[in-house]
Design a protein around this motif. Structure first.
Motif, PDB file in Angstrom:
ATOM      1  N   GLU A 170       0.779  -1.276   0.058  1.00  0.00           N
ATOM      2  CA  GLU A 170      -0.012   0.187   0.236  1.00  0.00           C
ATOM      3  C   GLU A 170       0.732   1.301   0.059  1.00  0.00           C
ATOM      4  O   GLU A 170       1.673   1.516   0.954  1.00  0.00           O
ATOM      5  N   LEU A 171       0.649   2.017  -1.155  1.00  0.00           N
ATOM      6  CA  LEU A 171       1.684   3.047  -1.366  1.00  0.00           C
ATOM      7  C   LEU A 171       1.056   4.357  -0.552  1.00  0.00           C
ATOM      8  O   LEU A 171      -0.316   4.441  -0.114  1.00  0.00           O
ATOM      9  N   THR A 172       2.028   5.176  -0.223  1.00  0.00           N
ATOM     10  CA  THR A 172       1.435   6.633   0.318  1.00  0.00           C
ATOM     11  C   THR A 172       0.830   7.502  -1.007  1.00  0.00           C
ATOM     12  O   THR A 172       0.977   7.127  -2.245  1.00  0.00           O
ATOM     13  N   PRO A 173       0.095   8.431  -0.652  1.00  0.00           N
ATOM     14  CA  PRO A 173      -0.654   9.116  -1.571  1.00  0.00           C
ATOM     15  C   PRO A 173       0.297   9.692  -2.772  1.00  0.00           C
ATOM     16  O   PRO A 173      -0.135   9.491  -3.918  1.00  0.00           O
ATOM     17  N   GLU A 174       1.506  10.335  -2.157  1.00  0.00           N
ATOM     18  CA  GLU A 174       2.438  10.696  -3.016  1.00  0.00           C
ATOM     19  C   GLU A 174       2.889   9.700  -4.188  1.00  0.00           C
ATOM     20  O   GLU A 174       3.083  10.169  -5.491  1.00  0.00           O
ATOM     21  N   ALA A 175       2.987   8.694  -3.558  1.00  0.00           N
ATOM     22  CA  ALA A 175       3.966   7.488  -4.482  1.00  0.00           C
ATOM     23  C   ALA A 175       3.103   7.259  -5.376  1.00  0.00           C
ATOM     24  O   ALA A 175       3.231   6.795  -6.641  1.00  0.00           O
ATOM     25  N   ALA A 176       1.632   6.922  -4.988  1.00  0.00           N
ATOM     26  CA  ALA A 176       0.548   6.366  -5.806  1.00  0.00           C
ATOM     27  C   ALA A 176       0.212   7.390  -7.001  1.00  0.00           C
ATOM     28  O   ALA A 176      -0.179   6.826  -8.133  1.00  0.00           O
ATOM     29  N   ARG A 177       0.526   8.620  -6.980  1.00  0.00           N
ATOM     30  CA  ARG A 177       0.221   9.421  -7.944  1.00  0.00           C
ATOM     31  C   ARG A 177       1.231   9.192  -9.011  1.00  0.00           C
ATOM     32  O   ARG A 177       0.784   9.558 -10.382  1.00  0.00           O
ATOM     33  N   ASP A 178       2.398   9.177  -8.842  1.00  0.00           N
ATOM     34  CA  ASP A 178       3.320   9.198  -9.970  1.00  0.00           C
ATOM     35  C   ASP A 178       3.641   7.496 -10.153  1.00  0.00           C
ATOM     36  O   ASP A 178       4.469   7.065  -9.593  1.00  0.00           O
ATOM     37  N   ARG A 179       2.850   7.077 -10.760  1.00  0.00           N
ATOM     38  CA  ARG A 179       2.547   5.687 -11.143  1.00  0.00           C
ATOM     39  C   ARG A 179       3.977   5.148 -11.787  1.00  0.00           C
ATOM     40  O   ARG A 179       4.430   4.151 -11.386  1.00  0.00           O
ATOM     41  N   GLN A 180       4.386   5.762 -12.945  1.00  0.00           N
ATOM     42  CA  GLN A 180       5.448   5.488 -13.592  1.00  0.00           C
ATOM     43  C   GLN A 180       6.935   5.236 -12.672  1.00  0.00           C
ATOM     44  O   GLN A 180       7.661   4.441 -12.793  1.00  0.00           O
ATOM     45  N   ALA A 181       7.064   6.678 -12.013  1.00  0.00           N
ATOM     46  CA  ALA A 181       8.077   6.542 -10.980  1.00  0.00           C
ATOM     47  C   ALA A 181       7.949   5.252  -9.969  1.00  0.00           C
ATOM     48  O   ALA A 181       9.127   4.774  -9.838  1.00  0.00           O
ATOM     49  N   ALA A 182       6.870   4.992  -9.602  1.00  0.00           N
ATOM     50  CA  ALA A 182       6.868   3.903  -8.742  1.00  0.00           C
ATOM     51  C   ALA A 182       7.227   2.537  -9.202  1.00  0.00           C
ATOM     52  O   ALA A 182       7.936   1.756  -8.711  1.00  0.00           O
ATOM     53  N   LEU A 183       6.513   2.391 -10.684  1.00  0.00           N
ATOM     54  CA  LEU A 183       6.960   1.092 -11.258  1.00  0.00           C
ATOM     55  C   LEU A 183       8.306   1.024 -11.534  1.00  0.00           C
ATOM     56  O   LEU A 183       9.127  -0.018 -11.235  1.00  0.00           O
ATOM     57  N   ASP A 184       9.038   2.007 -11.915  1.00  0.00           N
ATOM     58  CA  ASP A 184      10.660   2.123 -12.064  1.00  0.00           C
ATOM     59  C   ASP A 184      11.321   1.629 -10.871  1.00  0.00           C
ATOM     60  O   ASP A 184      12.290   1.053 -10.769  1.00  0.00           O
ATOM     61  N   THR A 185      10.845   2.338  -9.638  1.00  0.00           N
ATOM     62  CA  THR A 185      11.533   2.241  -8.600  1.00  0.00           C
ATOM     63  C   THR A 185      11.397   0.774  -7.825  1.00  0.00           C
ATOM     64  O   THR A 185      12.121  -0.003  -7.581  1.00  0.00           O
ATOM     65  N   ALA A 186      10.189   0.123  -8.331  1.00  0.00           N
ATOM     66  CA  ALA A 186      10.003  -1.464  -7.882  1.00  0.00           C
ATOM     67  C   ALA A 186      10.691  -2.192  -9.015  1.00  0.00           C
ATOM     68  O   ALA A 186      11.374  -3.200  -8.274  1.00  0.00           O
ATOM     69  N   ALA A 187      10.697  -1.971 -10.176  1.00  0.00           N
ATOM     70  CA  ALA A 187      11.583  -2.657 -11.345  1.00  0.00           C
ATOM     71  C   ALA A 187      13.133  -2.687 -10.676  1.00  0.00           C
ATOM     72  O   ALA A 187      13.856  -3.824 -10.717  1.00  0.00           O
ATOM     73  N   GLU A 188      13.518  -1.546 -10.184  1.00  0.00           N
ATOM     74  CA  GLU A 188      15.055  -1.518  -9.820  1.00  0.00           C
ATOM     75  C   GLU A 188      15.318  -2.273  -8.755  1.00  0.00           C
ATOM     76  O   GLU A 188      16.232  -2.812  -8.392  1.00  0.00           O
ATOM     77  N   ALA A 189      14.376  -2.431  -7.545  1.00  0.00           N
ATOM     78  CA  ALA A 189      14.320  -3.047  -6.489  1.00  0.00           C
ATOM     79  C   ALA A 189      14.340  -4.441  -6.809  1.00  0.00           C
ATOM     80  O   ALA A 189      15.390  -5.230  -6.068  1.00  0.00           O
ATOM     81  N   ILE A 190      13.534  -5.022  -7.837  1.00  0.00           N
ATOM     82  CA  ILE A 190      13.799  -6.367  -7.972  1.00  0.00           C
ATOM     83  C   ILE A 190      14.998  -6.773  -8.739  1.00  0.00           C
ATOM     84  O   ILE A 190      15.527  -7.718  -8.395  1.00  0.00           O
ATOM     85  N   GLU A 191      15.624  -5.994  -9.723  1.00  0.00           N
ATOM     86  CA  GLU A 191      16.763  -6.118 -10.397  1.00  0.00           C
ATOM     87  C   GLU A 191      17.800  -6.022  -9.114  1.00  0.00           C
ATOM     88  O   GLU A 191      18.656  -7.143  -9.440  1.00  0.00           O
ATOM     89  N   GLY A 192      17.938  -5.218  -8.236  1.00  0.00           N
ATOM     90  CA  GLY A 192      18.889  -5.232  -7.312  1.00  0.00           C
ATOM     91  C   GLY A 192      19.013  -6.306  -6.448  1.00  0.00           C
ATOM     92  O   GLY A 192      19.985  -7.026  -6.208  1.00  0.00           O
ATOM     93  N   ALA A 193      17.706  -6.863  -6.162  1.00  0.00           N
ATOM     94  CA  ALA A 193      17.687  -8.068  -5.384  1.00  0.00           C
ATOM     95  C   ALA A 193      18.185  -9.307  -5.951  1.00  0.00           C
ATOM     96  O   ALA A 193      18.635 -10.330  -5.106  1.00  0.00           O
ATOM     97  N   TYR A 194      17.679  -9.354  -7.006  1.00  0.00           N
ATOM     98  CA  TYR A 194      17.850 -10.873  -7.860  1.00  0.00           C
ATOM     99  C   TYR A 194      19.306 -11.242  -8.113  1.00  0.00           C
ATOM    100  O   TYR A 194      19.941 -12.188  -7.787  1.00  0.00           O
ATOM    101  N   GLY A 195      19.967 -10.197  -8.752  1.00  0.00           N
ATOM    102  CA  GLY A 195      21.430 -10.476  -8.875  1.00  0.00           C
ATOM    103  C   GLY A 195      21.682 -11.239 -10.309  1.00  0.00           C
ATOM    104  O   GLY A 195      22.907 -11.567 -10.483  1.00  0.00           O
ATOM    105  N   GLY A 196      20.998 -11.940 -10.799  1.00  0.00           N
ATOM    106  CA  GLY A 196      20.992 -12.607 -12.098  1.00  0.00           C
ATOM    107  C   GLY A 196      20.588 -11.886 -13.387  1.00  0.00           C
ATOM    108  O   GLY A 196      20.762 -10.652 -13.309  1.00  0.00           O
ATOM    109  N   LYS A 197      20.338 -12.644 -14.323  1.00  0.00           N
ATOM    110  CA  LYS A 197      19.898 -12.136 -15.670  1.00  0.00           C
ATOM    111  C   LYS A 197      18.725 -11.265 -15.716  1.00  0.00           C
ATOM    112  O   LYS A 197      17.652 -12.231 -15.255  1.00  0.00           O
ATOM    113  N   VAL A 198      18.256 -10.071 -15.767  1.00  0.00           N
ATOM    114  CA  VAL A 198      17.125  -9.383 -15.739  1.00  0.00           C
ATOM    115  C   VAL A 198      16.578  -8.932 -16.992  1.00  0.00           C
ATOM    116  O   VAL A 198      17.451  -8.206 -17.635  1.00  0.00           O
TER     117      VAL A 198
END
Length: 266
Positions: free
Chosen positions: A89-117
């Motif tokens: 559940e996002l804060t209202p500020e984060a939920a408004r900028d959907r593209q930025a939130a998606l990019d942040t989430a994608a980067e978090a997954i990429e950083g945590a996995y460490g393999g081919k993304v």
């Protein structure tokens, strides 16, 4: 036809060997049976009592029942199908900028996995992240939440349970740190392989014919303080929780068959 013939010949040879072995060992049994009749009687009685106690424990004691099933599952090298899902559940500020939130989430997954993304197709409200071509995460923002799940169930061999748990735990924790959500909902559906009954199901209704069971479901708690909701059906286990630590701890207990239903003695 040749295969059938070999099967028949194999059975005939096996029977012949057993008959010859019986003829050969009969004199020894007669001799020692008369000389040590007391020992034979004690051993026979002890084995009968031992077998009876084991059978009683298996059908009446959940801990022992699941222990035996753990050994059986390890020996059979079976697998299950997993479908995890995480809602942040996002804060209202984060939920408004959907593209930025998606990019942040994608980067978090990429950083945590460490393999081919590889980032797959994306829309203004969703994105897809493929990891080593083994699994593909779908990210979607809606109703003020970031929904993260796999695009399909994945097959996980029993000997890789710990490895996959650690992978998903790293990804979920990385997402939680990056998104800083106000609340988290975690869930996973674990489906057993075709032909493999859920061991929790087997303990409760082992003596009931399958065609007479219309529905089976049991709620499980791993402790009196647990907030995770665990539901076990005939061929699956679903886990839901609001704490990542408790969620993955419960998942570990369920997969190792150490999650006891409410009221069962540990």
């Amino acid at each position: 036809m040749k295969t059938l013939l070999w099967i028949v010949l194999g059975h005939a040879a096996g029977i012949a060997i057993l008959v010859l072995f019986g003829i050969w060992i009969t004199p020894a049994i007669d001799h020692y049976g008369k000389s040590y009749s007391g020992v034979v009687a004690v051993l026979s009685t002890s084995f009968g009592v031992y077998s009876f106690v084991l059978n009683l424990l298996y059908h009446k004691n959940l801990s022992f029942h699941l222990f035996v099933d753990r050994l059986r599952l390890l020996a059979s090298r079976t697998h299950t199908y997993w479908l995890p899902a995480f809602d942040f559940e996002l804060t209202p500020e984060a939920a408004r900028d959907r593209q930025a939130a998606l990019d942040t989430a994608a980067e978090a997954i990429e950083g945590a996995y460490g393999g081919k993304v590889r980032r797959a197709a994306s829309t203004p409200t969703s994105a897809a992240i493929c990891l080593d071509d083994l699994m593909c995460f779908t990210l979607r923002i809606g109703d003020g939440c970031l929904h993260v799940t796999l695009d399909r169930k994945i097959l996980v061999p029993a000997h890789l349970y710990d490895d996959y748990q650690r992978r998903f735990a790293r990804i979920a924790e990385s997402l939680a740190r990056a998104m800083n959500p106000t609340s988290i909902r975690c869930g996973i559906s674990v489906t057993f392989a075709e032909g493999t009954k859920n061991p929790y199901y087997g303990f409760f209704v082992n003596r009931i014919p399958a065609d007479l069971i219309n529905h089976f479901e049991v709620n499980i708690k791993t402790s009196s303080r647990s907030t995770c909701r665990v539901e076990a059906g005939m061929d699956h286990v679903n886990i839901e929780g609001r704490s990542l630590v408790e969620f993955f701890d419960t998942l570990s207990k369920v997969l190792s068959l150490r999650a006891l239903p409410t009221g069962a003695a540990p």
